[in-house]
Design a protein around this motif. Sequence first.
Motif, short mmCIF file in Angstrom:
data_model
loop_
_atom_site.label_atom_id
_atom_site.label_comp_id
_atom_site.label_asym_id
_atom_site.label_seq_id
_atom_site.Cartn_x
_atom_site.Cartn_y
_atom_site.Cartn_z
N LEU A 233 0.86 -1.17 0.00
CA LEU A 233 0.00 0.00 0.00
C LEU A 233 0.90 1.23 0.00
O LEU A 233 1.67 1.44 0.95
N GLU A 234 0.83 2.02 -1.08
CA GLU A 234 1.73 3.17 -1.23
C GLU A 234 0.95 4.48 -1.17
O GLU A 234 -0.08 4.62 -1.83
N ILE A 235 1.45 5.41 -0.38
CA ILE A 235 0.87 6.75 -0.28
C ILE A 235 1.94 7.75 -0.70
O ILE A 235 2.93 7.96 0.02
N HIS A 236 1.77 8.34 -1.88
CA HIS A 236 2.73 9.30 -2.43
C HIS A 236 2.19 10.71 -2.21
O HIS A 236 1.00 10.96 -2.35
N ASP A 237 3.08 11.64 -1.91
CA ASP A 237 2.68 13.05 -1.86
C ASP A 237 3.78 13.92 -2.42
O ASP A 237 4.93 13.47 -2.58
N THR A 238 3.44 15.15 -2.75
CA THR A 238 4.41 16.11 -3.26
C THR A 238 4.64 17.20 -2.21
O THR A 238 4.75 18.38 -2.54
N GLY A 239 4.69 16.78 -0.95
CA GLY A 239 4.79 17.71 0.16
C GLY A 239 6.19 18.15 0.47
O GLY A 239 7.11 18.07 -0.35
N ILE A 240 6.38 18.56 1.73
CA ILE A 240 7.64 19.18 2.15
C ILE A 240 8.77 18.18 2.29
O ILE A 240 9.94 18.56 2.34
N GLY A 241 8.44 16.88 2.36
CA GLY A 241 9.48 15.88 2.52
C GLY A 241 9.98 15.78 3.95
O GLY A 241 9.64 16.60 4.82
N ILE A 242 10.80 14.77 4.21
CA ILE A 242 11.32 14.51 5.56
C ILE A 242 12.84 14.47 5.49
O ILE A 242 13.40 13.64 4.76
N PRO A 243 13.52 15.31 6.24
CA PRO A 243 14.99 15.25 6.25
C PRO A 243 15.48 13.89 6.74
O PRO A 243 14.82 13.25 7.57
N PRO A 244 16.63 13.41 6.24
CA PRO A 244 17.14 12.09 6.65
C PRO A 244 17.28 11.95 8.16
O PRO A 244 17.01 10.88 8.72
N ALA A 245 17.65 13.03 8.85
CA ALA A 245 17.85 12.95 10.30
C ALA A 245 16.56 12.76 11.07
O ALA A 245 16.57 12.33 12.22
N ASP A 246 15.42 13.06 10.43
CA ASP A 246 14.13 12.99 11.12
C ASP A 246 13.34 11.73 10.80
O ASP A 246 12.26 11.53 11.34
N ARG A 247 13.85 10.88 9.91
CA ARG A 247 13.04 9.76 9.44
C ARG A 247 12.83 8.67 10.47
O ARG A 247 11.92 7.87 10.35
N SER A 248 13.68 8.63 11.47
CA SER A 248 13.49 7.63 12.52
C SER A 248 12.58 8.14 13.63
O SER A 248 11.81 7.38 14.21
N ARG A 249 12.62 9.45 13.90
CA ARG A 249 11.84 9.98 15.02
C ARG A 249 10.40 10.33 14.65
O ARG A 249 9.60 10.59 15.54
N ILE A 250 10.06 10.33 13.36
CA ILE A 250 8.69 10.70 12.98
C ILE A 250 7.67 9.70 13.49
O ILE A 250 6.48 10.02 13.59
N PHE A 251 8.13 8.48 13.83
CA PHE A 251 7.21 7.47 14.34
C PHE A 251 7.06 7.53 15.86
O PHE A 251 6.34 6.72 16.44
N ASP A 252 7.76 8.47 16.51
CA ASP A 252 7.62 8.64 17.95
C ASP A 252 6.44 9.55 18.27
O ASP A 252 5.98 10.32 17.41
N GLU A 253 5.97 9.49 19.52
CA GLU A 253 4.83 10.29 19.92
C GLU A 253 5.17 11.77 19.93
O GLU A 253 6.27 12.16 20.32
N PHE A 254 4.21 12.58 19.51
CA PHE A 254 4.29 14.04 19.56
C PHE A 254 5.49 14.59 18.79
O PHE A 254 6.06 15.61 19.16
#
Length: 370
Positions: A233-254
């Motif tokens: 299941l793929e969800i593509h967007d043309t948004g702001i993107g996620i910096p490499p340093a933030d890709r692990s913490r985006i799944f944390d709370e808040f």
Amino acid sequence: MTLLRETDSPERRVEKLSRISDVLIDRIDRLEEMRGSAWSMFQAAVALEQEVEARTRELERVLADLSERNRELAVARAAAEEANRSKTRFLRAASHDLLQPLSAARLFLTALSDTDLDPFQQELTGRLAGAFESVEELMHAVLDISRLDSQRIEFHRKPVYLGDLFRRLAIEYAPMAEVKGLALTFVPTSAVVDSDPVFLRRIAQNLVSNAIKYTESGRVLVRIRRQGDQVWLEIHDTGIGIPPADRSRIFDEFQRVGREGVAPGMGLGLSIVRRACAKLGHPITVDSEQGRGTVFRVGLPIVAPDEDGLIRIVDKTPAALRGRVALVVENDPNMRRAYELILSDQLGMVPRLAGGTAEALATMGEEPPM
């Protein structure tokens, strides 16, 4: 062996005696060395035995201490698990008690919005509805996290028709995308996967909602890509993107990325997605390029067809509700009234209201069990 003879000269006898003496002295020296070596070995053996006994006692003390620590850890773990279960029970009860008046208020607002209102009143009801929706969304998110953290959570896995899920999501999120001027596209699919339909929808809702929130212009595309015995299941967007340093913490709370105020929300959606995917065994990946967009992918196992080559899914949605009788059992009077308004005015049903089990059975013409 050297022997002394009477015929030997005195010099010869002295020479022989000297050699005999040297041999005897050499033997005595060797005996002394052997005796000293044996004594040293004996002393070394005694010292080694003492050292072994000391190390054994020390090891026994360490093992006893480790055993005590293990018992303490077991007690602490049991206490932590009980505390987690108590937290889950409390959050469920508290969420239910808090959601009841919120749900009643939203239902009343829904009924109010269907009446004739002037523009100012419409604005007020809209803002009130948005505020109640935000609080209710937060409560549902906290409850979802609590349930997913619980060790006793039960999933109800069954075949899920992704085409039907896509149609529901398209209807649900089309207004949100339209407000931002985004193109929201769901590519039609006939794929059927094995998952829990409630939590799979929650996963998809959070991912689609996030994609719309963090996309200022362009599009959001939702599609299925098959790979082996599973689909992604793929969800593509043309948004702001996620910096490499933030890709692990985006799944944390808040945790949220981007500029402050770019998108509303509490930062709990992806935390729920991660927990649900982990519990269901659905792998999740993210690819992103800062400033150009993000792709979230969730792996889902395909349901194999039966002997007839079909996958049967029972649709329990009624064809029509108008005129049907609905029994509402609700102990909160505001909730009862709100349900009555929605069922009668919006769905055209005939609501029968009861505040408890005995009243409900009496309404149905049955005697309560003794």
